[in-house]
Design a protein around this motif. Sequence first.
Motif, PDB file in Angstrom:
ATOM      1  N   UNK A   1      86.180  34.539 -54.624  1.00  0.00           N
ATOM      2  CA  UNK A   1      84.855  34.052 -54.250  1.00  0.00           C
ATOM      3  C   UNK A   1      84.917  33.265 -52.942  1.00  0.00           C
ATOM      4  N   UNK A   2      85.967  32.465 -52.805  1.00  0.00           N
ATOM      5  CA  UNK A   2      86.130  31.711 -51.566  1.00  0.00           C
ATOM      6  C   UNK A   2      86.356  32.644 -50.373  1.00  0.00           C
ATOM      7  N   UNK A   3      87.191  33.689 -50.589  1.00  0.00           N
ATOM      8  CA  UNK A   3      87.417  34.656 -49.508  1.00  0.00           C
ATOM      9  C   UNK A   3      86.128  35.375 -49.137  1.00  0.00           C
ATOM     10  N   UNK A   4      85.361  35.743 -50.166  1.00  0.00           N
ATOM     11  CA  UNK A   4      84.097  36.436 -49.901  1.00  0.00           C
ATOM     12  C   UNK A   4      83.130  35.531 -49.147  1.00  0.00           C
ATOM     13  N   UNK A   5      83.112  34.258 -49.532  1.00  0.00           N
ATOM     14  CA  UNK A   5      82.229  33.326 -48.845  1.00  0.00           C
ATOM     15  C   UNK A   5      82.660  33.139 -47.404  1.00  0.00           C
ATOM     16  N   UNK A   6      84.006  33.129 -47.194  1.00  0.00           N
ATOM     17  CA  UNK A   6      84.514  33.015 -45.827  1.00  0.00           C
ATOM     18  C   UNK A   6      84.096  34.228 -44.999  1.00  0.00           C
ATOM     19  N   UNK A   7      84.178  35.428 -45.606  1.00  0.00           N
ATOM     20  CA  UNK A   7      83.741  36.642 -44.896  1.00  0.00           C
ATOM     21  C   UNK A   7      82.260  36.568 -44.564  1.00  0.00           C
ATOM     22  N   UNK A   8      81.486  36.062 -45.516  1.00  0.00           N
ATOM     23  CA  UNK A   8      80.046  35.932 -45.278  1.00  0.00           C
ATOM     24  C   UNK A   8      79.786  34.968 -44.128  1.00  0.00           C
ATOM     25  N   UNK A   9      80.522  33.859 -44.159  1.00  0.00           N
ATOM     26  CA  UNK A   9      80.325  32.880 -43.078  1.00  0.00           C
ATOM     27  C   UNK A   9      80.706  33.469 -41.723  1.00  0.00           C
ATOM     28  N   UNK A  10      81.822  34.219 -41.708  1.00  0.00           N
ATOM     29  CA  UNK A  10      82.228  34.839 -40.446  1.00  0.00           C
ATOM     30  C   UNK A  10      81.197  35.869 -39.989  1.00  0.00           C
ATOM     31  N   UNK A  11      80.704  36.665 -40.940  1.00  0.00           N
ATOM     32  CA  UNK A  11      79.693  37.673 -40.600  1.00  0.00           C
ATOM     33  C   UNK A  11      78.419  37.013 -40.086  1.00  0.00           C
ATOM     34  N   UNK A  12      78.045  35.912 -40.756  1.00  0.00           N
ATOM     35  CA  UNK A  12      76.860  35.198 -40.300  1.00  0.00           C
ATOM     36  C   UNK A  12      77.071  34.631 -38.902  1.00  0.00           C
ATOM     37  N   UNK A  13      78.311  34.162 -38.650  1.00  0.00           N
ATOM     38  CA  UNK A  13      78.620  33.646 -37.315  1.00  0.00           C
ATOM     39  C   UNK A  13      78.524  34.736 -36.256  1.00  0.00           C
ATOM     40  N   UNK A  14      79.080  35.903 -36.581  1.00  0.00           N
ATOM     41  CA  UNK A  14      79.002  37.015 -35.621  1.00  0.00           C
ATOM     42  C   UNK A  14      77.555  37.449 -35.418  1.00  0.00           C
ATOM     43  N   UNK A  15      76.805  37.484 -36.513  1.00  0.00           N
ATOM     44  CA  UNK A  15      75.397  37.882 -36.389  1.00  0.00           C
ATOM     45  C   UNK A  15      74.631  36.893 -35.526  1.00  0.00           C
ATOM     46  N   UNK A  16      74.934  35.602 -35.730  1.00  0.00           N
ATOM     47  CA  UNK A  16      74.259  34.595 -34.924  1.00  0.00           C
ATOM     48  C   UNK A  16      74.630  34.734 -33.450  1.00  0.00           C
ATOM     49  N   UNK A  17      75.940  35.029 -33.213  1.00  0.00           N
ATOM     50  CA  UNK A  17      76.374  35.212 -31.824  1.00  0.00           C
ATOM     51  C   UNK A  17      75.684  36.419 -31.192  1.00  0.00           C
TER      52      UNK A  17
END
Length: 280
Positions: A207-223
């Motif tokens: 779950x933590x890894x998935x949340x990290x992936x989500x955060x990274x994806x959200x960061x890329x999307x924001x960028x």
Amino acid sequence: MKSEYSNNWQAIVLGIIAAVALLIGINSFVIINPGEAGVISILGKARDGAVLEGIHLKPPLISKVDLYDLTVQKFEVPAQSSTKDLQDLSARFAINFRLDPLQVVEVRRKQGTLENIVSKIIAPQTQESFKIAAAKRTVEEAITKRNELKQDFDTALGERLDKYGIIVLDTSVVDLNFSPEFAKAVEDKQIAEQRAQRAVYVAQEAEQDAQADINRAQGRAEAQRLLAETLKAQGGQLVLQKEAIEAWRSGGAQMPRVLVMDGKSNSSVPFLFNLSNPQE
């Protein structure tokens, strides 16, 4: 001669009388030591009222005194029972007790010796008391709540032995054993709990890894969103210049394929040179 014989006979008779008197005198008293109680029996019948420490009169020759130890006695007694969930449970109890001095006469009449008290009274009553205590709980509760098991056992045993003139001072569980089947079940349960805990840990980690992936994806999307807004606002000129400079700095194979020229044209599309092949 006759007078001398008569005197000798009289001396013998007097000696016998004195011996008998001394014997009667000795047998007319009984001494009870501290920590003891005596039961006087006359012609085989126990007299009411125990005699305690001190010196006491008793009928000579026709009476007998049985002594009982009133100090604390300790015996270990085994017991077996079935628990609430029908599991076999065995135990060994160390029981500290003493005789009630006010009921020693009844003990003499009904139980007799101390050995009889242990074998005929204490042992079977310990077994019954353990059955009462064990039947109230499962085998797991008997092990994890050992103090409560002992309290129920003490209460039951004290009530049962009190009517026999036996005062229970303390008990202790020397040993407590359960069936091999339950031991195997406990082992299997521990293994299952360990596996469950491991599964929870793995799930939390995933779950933590998935949340990290989500955060990274959200960061890329924001960028990307910010990049798109910049391209839209400035026609992409500043962004392309920044990328060209970074590529130029990296050198080698990263040589930029485009070079943004800052012309004076008002066109929104930048003026580009293809530098990948200067000969062309």
